[in-house]
Design an enzyme around this catalytic site. Structure first.
Site, PDB file in Angstrom:
ATOM      1  N   LYS A  68     -27.266 -43.583 -46.201  1.00 28.00           N
ATOM      2  CA  LYS A  68     -27.157 -44.833 -45.440  1.00 28.00           C
ATOM      3  C   LYS A  68     -28.433 -45.686 -45.494  1.00 28.00           C
ATOM      4  O   LYS A  68     -28.360 -46.902 -45.400  1.00 28.00           O
ATOM      5  CB  LYS A  68     -26.852 -44.522 -43.970  1.00 28.00           C
ATOM      6  CG  LYS A  68     -25.391 -44.223 -43.691  1.00 28.00           C
ATOM      7  CD  LYS A  68     -25.188 -43.975 -42.204  1.00 28.00           C
ATOM      8  CE  LYS A  68     -23.795 -44.289 -41.774  1.00 28.00           C
ATOM      9  NZ  LYS A  68     -23.575 -44.161 -40.339  1.00 28.00           N
ATOM     10  N   ASP A 105     -21.045 -50.121 -37.832  1.00 31.53           N
ATOM     11  CA  ASP A 105     -21.105 -49.121 -36.752  1.00 31.53           C
ATOM     12  C   ASP A 105     -21.241 -49.800 -35.378  1.00 31.53           C
ATOM     13  O   ASP A 105     -20.578 -49.408 -34.416  1.00 31.53           O
ATOM     14  CB  ASP A 105     -22.292 -48.164 -36.967  1.00 31.53           C
ATOM     15  CG  ASP A 105     -21.986 -47.104 -38.022  1.00 31.53           C
ATOM     16  OD1 ASP A 105     -20.801 -46.839 -38.278  1.00 31.53           O
ATOM     17  OD2 ASP A 105     -22.946 -46.551 -38.586  1.00 31.53           O
TER      18      ASP A 105
HETATM   19  P1  NAP Z   1     -30.279 -40.703 -37.504  1.00 31.60           P
HETATM   20  O1  NAP Z   1     -30.553 -42.071 -38.023  1.00 31.60           O
HETATM   21  O2  NAP Z   1     -30.744 -39.534 -38.272  1.00 31.60           O
HETATM   22  O3  NAP Z   1     -30.911 -40.630 -36.015  1.00 31.60           O
HETATM   23  C1  NAP Z   1     -30.824 -39.431 -35.270  1.00 31.60           C
HETATM   24  C2  NAP Z   1     -31.262 -39.696 -33.836  1.00 31.60           C
HETATM   25  O4  NAP Z   1     -30.987 -38.509 -33.077  1.00 31.60           O
HETATM   26  C3  NAP Z   1     -32.755 -39.979 -33.699  1.00 31.60           C
HETATM   27  O5  NAP Z   1     -32.950 -40.878 -32.632  1.00 31.60           O
HETATM   28  C4  NAP Z   1     -33.311 -38.586 -33.369  1.00 31.60           C
HETATM   29  O6  NAP Z   1     -34.518 -38.618 -32.645  1.00 31.60           O
HETATM   30  C5  NAP Z   1     -32.208 -38.070 -32.466  1.00 31.60           C
HETATM   31  N1  NAP Z   1     -32.181 -36.609 -32.390  1.00 31.60           N
HETATM   32  C6  NAP Z   1     -31.893 -35.749 -33.396  1.00 31.60           C
HETATM   33  N2  NAP Z   1     -31.949 -34.471 -32.925  1.00 31.60           N
HETATM   34  C7  NAP Z   1     -32.276 -34.552 -31.613  1.00 31.60           C
HETATM   35  C8  NAP Z   1     -32.496 -33.601 -30.591  1.00 31.60           C
HETATM   36  N3  NAP Z   1     -32.372 -32.282 -30.836  1.00 31.60           N
HETATM   37  N4  NAP Z   1     -32.823 -34.034 -29.352  1.00 31.60           N
HETATM   38  C9  NAP Z   1     -32.943 -35.357 -29.104  1.00 31.60           C
HETATM   39  N5  NAP Z   1     -32.754 -36.319 -30.027  1.00 31.60           N
HETATM   40  C10 NAP Z   1     -32.420 -35.919 -31.273  1.00 31.60           C
HETATM   41  O7  NAP Z   1     -28.706 -40.476 -37.255  1.00 31.60           O
HETATM   42  P2  NAP Z   1     -27.600 -41.591 -36.908  1.00 31.60           P
HETATM   43  O8  NAP Z   1     -26.962 -42.046 -38.153  1.00 31.60           O
HETATM   44  O9  NAP Z   1     -28.205 -42.582 -35.989  1.00 31.60           O
HETATM   45  O10 NAP Z   1     -26.508 -40.693 -36.136  1.00 31.60           O
HETATM   46  C11 NAP Z   1     -26.676 -40.301 -34.791  1.00 31.60           C
HETATM   47  C12 NAP Z   1     -25.356 -39.707 -34.284  1.00 31.60           C
HETATM   48  O11 NAP Z   1     -24.364 -40.742 -34.272  1.00 31.60           O
HETATM   49  C13 NAP Z   1     -24.794 -38.599 -35.185  1.00 31.60           C
HETATM   50  O12 NAP Z   1     -24.182 -37.631 -34.379  1.00 31.60           O
HETATM   51  C14 NAP Z   1     -23.744 -39.315 -36.019  1.00 31.60           C
HETATM   52  O13 NAP Z   1     -22.703 -38.461 -36.454  1.00 31.60           O
HETATM   53  C15 NAP Z   1     -23.219 -40.295 -34.981  1.00 31.60           C
HETATM   54  N6  NAP Z   1     -22.562 -41.463 -35.594  1.00 31.60           N
HETATM   55  C16 NAP Z   1     -21.287 -41.686 -35.252  1.00 31.60           C
HETATM   56  C17 NAP Z   1     -20.630 -42.774 -35.787  1.00 31.60           C
HETATM   57  C18 NAP Z   1     -19.199 -43.006 -35.389  1.00 31.60           C
HETATM   58  O14 NAP Z   1     -18.526 -43.771 -36.063  1.00 31.60           O
HETATM   59  N7  NAP Z   1     -18.732 -42.412 -34.313  1.00 31.60           N
HETATM   60  C19 NAP Z   1     -21.275 -43.645 -36.666  1.00 31.60           C
HETATM   61  C20 NAP Z   1     -22.615 -43.385 -36.980  1.00 31.60           C
HETATM   62  C21 NAP Z   1     -23.258 -42.276 -36.443  1.00 31.60           C
HETATM   63  P3  NAP Z   1     -35.943 -38.580 -33.422  1.00 31.60           P
HETATM   64  O15 NAP Z   1     -36.226 -40.001 -33.821  1.00 31.60           O
HETATM   65  O16 NAP Z   1     -36.867 -38.064 -32.403  1.00 31.60           O
HETATM   66  O17 NAP Z   1     -35.788 -37.676 -34.603  1.00 31.60           O
END
Ligand code: NAP
Length: 277
Positions: A68, A105
């Protein structure tokens, strides 16, 4: 031809969701003109794969983990949501193979909220997370007229960087960083609470929000979705009487929006929703 690229990709629900809508539309309505496939693309093969999709005449494609962010360098244009989120989830191939990177999103999240009558105008909102999903949601929520936005992230520097970027689209709203391990005050003050971290994906993860903050007056949204049912956050928020927006509805509407853009037609939302069950 449409599709999704990721690595791994076998788990993706997108082919099922999009192809169900195309099949339901039938040949006469033009639905059967489309097919949507999942394509496993290793990170080192991403540039070649993207050039190949453009050369093959794909109408567009979705982009999922881990591409992404890397794909930003490989498209010709970005919409504001993709640029500010630093992440692309939808690509549209135009005339001459010109690739436009979009992010549906955030707008998909807003449409999922609208489905249950949730509006952001004048609302106080707390977002947990500062990654791609959090940023896309933040941009969309501000565009919808939220009056105050709190961002809380495990790594505070990333929350600060996101807040700085959001000042460009804040439209007079207050955008504030709050500590991830002390969200009680902002969770009590905000009306809409959104989890956009990974918390809730794994069995045994702690709840991303304090249980006291889940109450009748709140709207609780989770970007996380699970193959086998609700996340603990959505379950507990529902039990506490809060209005909820699960990640699966966001998944549905980011797909609905992508399909609208690719085909120029109104997708069959009901069929797409059923395909996700
Ligand atoms: P990303 O860019 O990798 O960001 C991950 C985020 O989660 C960061 O803020 C990270 O904090 C935090 N994080 C990870 N592990 C953590 C923990 N153990 N405790 C607290 N914070 C934690 O990922 P993303 O694309 O934003 O995705 C985030 C979530 O949204 C995922 O579960 C993904 O599947 C979901 N999502 C869903 C949709 C949908 O259509 N429903 C669309 C997109 C994403 P740090 O900065 O501190 O690492």
């Amino acid at each position: 031809m449409l599709g999704v690229i990721g690595h791994p990709i076998g788990h993706s629900l997108s082919p099922r969701m999009h192809n169900a809508a195309f099949a339901a539309d039938g040949i006469d309505a033009g639905g059967a003109d489309y097919v949507y496939v999942a394509m496993d693309v290793r990170p080192d093969r991403l540039p070649a794969a993207v050039a190949g999709l453009a050369a093959l005449g794909f109408t567009g494609f979705n982009v999922t983990m881990p591409h992404k962010e890397t794909i930003l360098q490989l498209v010709d244009e970005l919409d504001d949501a993709a640029r500010l989120a630093g992440a692309v989830n939808t690509v549209v191939a135009g005339e001459g193979g010109l690739l436009r990177g979009l992010n549906t999103d955030g707008s998909g999240f807003v449409e999922a909220c609208e489905e249950v009558g949730v509006s952001f105008t004048g609302r106080r909102v707390l977002i947990l997370g500062a990654g791609g999903a959090a940023a896309a949601i933040a941009v969309a929520v501000l565009a919808e007229g939220a009056s105050r936005l709190y961002i809380a992230n495990r790594t505070p520097r990333k929350a600060e960087e996101l807040c700085a970027k959001l000042s460009e689209v804040a439209c007079g709203a207050e955008v504030l960083v709050c500590p991830f391990d002390k969200v009680e005050d902002s969770a009590a003050e905000a009306e809409i609470l959104i989890n956009a971290t990974y918390l809730g994906m794994k069995e045994g993860d702690p709840l991303p929000l304090p249980t006291e903050s889940l109450s009748l007056e709140k709207i609780v949204c989770d970007a996380v979705y699970l193959a086998g049912g609700e996340t603990a956050l959505i379950r507990q928020a529902r039990e506490a009487g809060a209005r909820v927006v699960p990640g699966r509805r966001m998944l549905l509407y980011q797909g609905v929006q992508a399909q609208r853009i690719w085909t120029g037609r109104e997708p069959n939302v009901e069929v797409m929703s059923d395909a996700l069950c």
